[in-house]
Design a protein around this motif. Structure first.
Motif, PDB file in Angstrom:
ATOM      1  N   ALA A  66      -4.265  -9.852  -5.238  1.00 41.05           N
ATOM      2  CA  ALA A  66      -5.523  -9.451  -5.679  1.00 41.05           C
ATOM      3  C   ALA A  66      -6.532  -9.362  -4.325  1.00 41.05           C
ATOM      4  N   ALA A  67      -6.388 -10.191  -3.430  1.00 40.92           N
ATOM      5  CA  ALA A  67      -6.917  -9.945  -2.015  1.00 40.92           C
ATOM      6  C   ALA A  67      -6.630  -8.480  -1.294  1.00 40.92           C
ATOM      7  N   GLU A  68      -5.266  -8.116  -1.215  1.00 40.76           N
ATOM      8  CA  GLU A  68      -4.793  -7.092  -0.809  1.00 40.76           C
ATOM      9  C   GLU A  68      -5.405  -5.876  -1.540  1.00 40.76           C
ATOM     10  N   ARG A  69      -5.758  -5.729  -2.870  1.00 39.73           N
ATOM     11  CA  ARG A  69      -6.089  -4.748  -3.535  1.00 39.73           C
ATOM     12  C   ARG A  69      -7.629  -4.697  -3.564  1.00 39.73           C
ATOM     13  N   GLY A  70      -8.273  -5.720  -3.157  1.00 40.88           N
ATOM     14  CA  GLY A  70      -9.678  -5.844  -3.422  1.00 40.88           C
ATOM     15  C   GLY A  70     -10.330  -5.979  -4.798  1.00 40.88           C
ATOM     16  N   GLU A  71      -9.471  -6.793  -5.728  1.00 41.84           N
ATOM     17  CA  GLU A  71      -9.865  -6.869  -7.055  1.00 41.84           C
ATOM     18  C   GLU A  71     -10.645  -8.247  -6.909  1.00 41.84           C
ATOM     19  N   LEU A  72     -11.894  -8.175  -6.721  1.00 41.03           N
ATOM     20  CA  LEU A  72     -12.764  -9.398  -6.855  1.00 41.03           C
ATOM     21  C   LEU A  72     -12.831  -9.991  -8.355  1.00 41.03           C
ATOM     22  N   PRO A  73     -12.850  -9.354  -9.440  1.00 44.08           N
ATOM     23  CA  PRO A  73     -12.958 -10.208 -10.765  1.00 44.08           C
ATOM     24  C   PRO A  73     -11.567 -11.335 -10.897  1.00 44.08           C
ATOM     25  N   SER A  74     -10.581 -10.422 -10.405  1.00 46.99           N
ATOM     26  CA  SER A  74      -9.217 -11.203 -10.733  1.00 46.99           C
ATOM     27  C   SER A  74      -9.438 -12.190  -9.472  1.00 46.99           C
ATOM     28  N   ILE A  75      -9.911 -12.093  -8.315  1.00 47.92           N
ATOM     29  CA  ILE A  75      -9.929 -13.273  -7.270  1.00 47.92           C
ATOM     30  C   ILE A  75     -10.848 -14.389  -7.783  1.00 47.92           C
ATOM     31  N   LYS A  76     -11.796 -14.007  -8.544  1.00 47.70           N
ATOM     32  CA  LYS A  76     -12.959 -14.978  -8.810  1.00 47.70           C
ATOM     33  C   LYS A  76     -12.253 -15.741 -10.287  1.00 47.70           C
ATOM     34  N   GLY A  77     -11.580 -14.911 -10.915  1.00 44.42           N
ATOM     35  CA  GLY A  77     -10.769 -15.725 -12.115  1.00 44.42           C
ATOM     36  C   GLY A  77      -9.864 -16.617 -11.858  1.00 44.42           C
ATOM     37  N   LEU A  78      -9.034 -16.168 -10.621  1.00 46.08           N
ATOM     38  CA  LEU A  78      -8.119 -17.495 -10.239  1.00 46.08           C
ATOM     39  C   LEU A  78      -8.820 -18.573  -9.520  1.00 46.08           C
ATOM     40  N   ASP A 118       0.830  -1.094   0.191  1.00 46.75           N
ATOM     41  CA  ASP A 118      -0.054  -0.025  -0.057  1.00 46.75           C
ATOM     42  C   ASP A 118       0.978   1.386  -0.048  1.00 46.75           C
ATOM     43  N   THR A 119       1.425   1.640  -1.140  1.00 46.49           N
ATOM     44  CA  THR A 119       2.466   2.754  -1.241  1.00 46.49           C
ATOM     45  C   THR A 119       1.854   4.131  -0.939  1.00 46.49           C
ATOM     46  N   ASP A 120       0.331   4.146  -1.499  1.00 49.43           N
ATOM     47  CA  ASP A 120      -0.188   5.568  -1.373  1.00 49.43           C
ATOM     48  C   ASP A 120      -0.303   5.959   0.137  1.00 49.43           C
ATOM     49  N   GLU A 121      -0.767   5.083   0.895  1.00 48.43           N
ATOM     50  CA  GLU A 121      -0.971   5.358   2.324  1.00 48.43           C
ATOM     51  C   GLU A 121       0.134   5.607   2.950  1.00 48.43           C
ATOM     52  N   ASP A 168     -13.942  -3.679   9.259  1.00 48.30           N
ATOM     53  CA  ASP A 168     -15.126  -4.359   8.627  1.00 48.30           C
ATOM     54  C   ASP A 168     -14.713  -5.845   8.578  1.00 48.30           C
ATOM     55  N   VAL A 169     -13.261  -6.212   8.235  1.00 50.45           N
ATOM     56  CA  VAL A 169     -13.031  -7.699   7.816  1.00 50.45           C
ATOM     57  C   VAL A 169     -13.068  -8.303   9.389  1.00 50.45           C
ATOM     58  N   VAL A 170     -12.577  -7.630  10.418  1.00 54.02           N
ATOM     59  CA  VAL A 170     -12.508  -8.404  11.721  1.00 54.02           C
ATOM     60  C   VAL A 170     -14.184  -8.645  12.051  1.00 54.02           C
ATOM     61  N   ARG A 171     -14.986  -7.779  11.633  1.00 52.37           N
ATOM     62  CA  ARG A 171     -16.326  -8.264  11.865  1.00 52.37           C
ATOM     63  C   ARG A 171     -16.837  -9.313  11.156  1.00 52.37           C
ATOM     64  N   VAL A 172     -16.558  -9.564   9.867  1.00 54.49           N
ATOM     65  CA  VAL A 172     -16.963 -10.782   9.384  1.00 54.49           C
ATOM     66  C   VAL A 172     -16.495 -11.900   9.677  1.00 54.49           C
ATOM     67  N   LEU A 173     -14.856 -11.741  10.278  1.00 50.80           N
ATOM     68  CA  LEU A 173     -14.289 -12.949  10.533  1.00 50.80           C
ATOM     69  C   LEU A 173     -14.899 -13.551  11.857  1.00 50.80           C
ATOM     70  N   ALA A 179     -14.503  -5.980   3.805  1.00 49.14           N
ATOM     71  CA  ALA A 179     -15.452  -7.202   4.081  1.00 49.14           C
ATOM     72  C   ALA A 179     -15.968  -7.901   2.581  1.00 49.14           C
ATOM     73  N   LYS A 180     -16.034  -7.159   1.584  1.00 45.78           N
ATOM     74  CA  LYS A 180     -16.256  -7.961   0.437  1.00 45.78           C
ATOM     75  C   LYS A 180     -15.457  -8.932  -0.193  1.00 45.78           C
ATOM     76  N   THR A 181     -14.037  -8.699   0.055  1.00 44.60           N
ATOM     77  CA  THR A 181     -13.177  -9.386  -0.379  1.00 44.60           C
ATOM     78  C   THR A 181     -12.917 -10.621   0.544  1.00 44.60           C
ATOM     79  N   ALA A 182     -12.946 -10.332   1.974  1.00 44.90           N
ATOM     80  CA  ALA A 182     -13.246 -11.574   2.803  1.00 44.90           C
ATOM     81  C   ALA A 182     -14.250 -12.467   2.616  1.00 44.90           C
ATOM     82  N   LEU A 183     -15.391 -11.792   2.289  1.00 47.51           N
ATOM     83  CA  LEU A 183     -16.712 -12.775   2.150  1.00 47.51           C
ATOM     84  C   LEU A 183     -16.496 -13.617   0.795  1.00 47.51           C
TER      85      LEU A 183
END
Length: 375
Positions: free
Chosen positions: A158-170, A85-88, A229-234, A196-200
């Motif tokens: 893909a998970a750390e960037r939240g790229e759902l299409p890439s995750i589903k494709g893999l 996460d270079t921006d942050e 949000d990820v903590v609550r999902v887990l 949360a969306k990525t974790a789910l």
């Protein structure tokens, strides 16, 4: 008679010459620089300068509030660099440089982030084009270990960037969501879920809630990086908030509360909120490091989190738990209670709060029952 007078005159002249040489040598020795050549380092023999009244003042060993905040920002930036996460990280380095402008290390980190973003700009643009037209192919049954590691790294990125299409494709191509990433110390993709969306998405695909080679769980990672949000999902999916790191691994005895009280990427109010959630989920407030007996309450006192300290004490944390961890301030006989830590760092309000709760210095304790027992 003439020869004798001549001899006496010569002796007198020799004595005068010798005396003159001795006087000249002494004068040159007193001046120091005249007798010692520069290449021998004459400057080393210069008389010491008298310190001025301003420089003679003894500097305090304790960091100022702005320097402490700058150090926290730099630590968070280094952790974010590790996950890409270079921006942050750049934003945090900029804040650290504003808080402590004389620190060369923070400036070097900021320059490194800027150069990295400039050099990666073209690469990321081409990578985005490639991903738009990417076709995922299922790895062959006899795929090499390097191919497996590369697929696991792709899923983690893909998970750390939240790229759902890439995750589903893999996942559709046959990539397991529970593969240990050897490039990231055996973590799984769930450790790096951005939101949360990525974790789910990963959990619905069969990701193990406690996945990973070692005892560093996805819940610990989510708390450490402030992903509430990820903590609550887990936790809703059954993550174990009571799990501790076993003896044979680094950080033995620690639980998820340590991730919230030590270096969590949240503000004090948000940190208190996530500690409250973890305590309600069953996290043990009396957990301690096996080697040093350091507790989450020690961490809260070290960072001055009064609200977190109150939550831990209300949940049953030992107010007089003693630790042998080395600190930057003197400890009584090598031990330090939370009261000693708060007093050593200079959080007087927290010292008063601990005193009301029965906390005191280790040297005033008559008997010590351990980090999980009361005195």
């Amino acid at each position: 008679v003439e020869q004798q007078q001549h001899q006496e005159l010569c002796d007198l002249v020799g004595l005068l010459v010798a005396t003159a040489l001795i006087v000249a040598g002494y004068a040159a020795l007193v001046s120091r620089r005249a007798l010692i050549p520069r290449w021998l380092g004459a400057q080393k023999f210069a008389p010491p300068e008298t310190p001025s009244s301003s420089s003679s003042t003894k500097m305090s060993d304790r960091l100022t509030t702005s320097q402490r905040k700058a150090k926290e920002c730099a630590t968070k930036a280094e952790d974010l660099c590790a996950v890409g996460d270079t921006d942050e990280a750049t934003r945090l380095y900029e804040r650290a440089c504003k808080l402590d402008p004389d620190n060369a290390r923070y400036k070097m980190g900021l320059d490194s982030m800027k150069h990295q973003k400039e050099s990666m700009g073209y690469f990321m643009e081409q990578l985005a084009k490639h991903k738009a037209n990417r076709k995922y192919e299922k790895a062959s049954p006899d795929a090499s270990q390097a191919d497996v590691a590369d697929a696991a790294e792709q899923l983690c990125r893909a998970a750390e960037r939240g790229e759902l299409p890439s995750i589903k494709g893999l996942i559709d191509s046959g990539q397991s969501v529970n593969t240990w990433n050897e490039l990231r110390q055996g973590d799984s993709a769930l450790h790096y879920a951005k939101d949360a969306k990525t974790a789910l998405c990963l959990l619905d695909a069969g990701a193990h809630i406690e996945g990973g080679r070692y005892s560093w769980t996805p819940l610990m990672a989510a708390v450490r990086f402030g992903r509430r949000d990820v903590v609550r999902v887990l936790l809703d999916r059954g993550a174990d908030a009571c799990r501790t790191i076993p003896r044979k691994e680094p950080g033995a005895g620690r639980n998820v509360l340590f991730c919230a009280t030590s270096g969590c990427h949240l503000s004090p109010s948000e940190r208190a909120e996530i500690v409250s959630v973890l305590l309600k989920a069953g996290a043990d407030p009396t957990a301690c490091e096996t080697e040093t007996h350091w507790t989450p309450l020690h961490d809260a006192c070290l960072s001055g989190d009064a609200e977190v300290a109150r939550l831990l004490l209300d949940a049953g944390a030992n107010v007089n738990a003693a630790s042998t961890r080395s600190c930057a301030f003197p400890m009584s006989r090598g031990w330090a209670t939370p009261w000693d830590v708060a007093r050593g760092v200079g959080f007087e309000e927290l010292v008063e709060e601990l005193g009301v709760r029965g906390g005191t210095a280790f040297e005033h304790l008559h008997a010590y029952a351990g980090p999980q027992g009361r005195v």
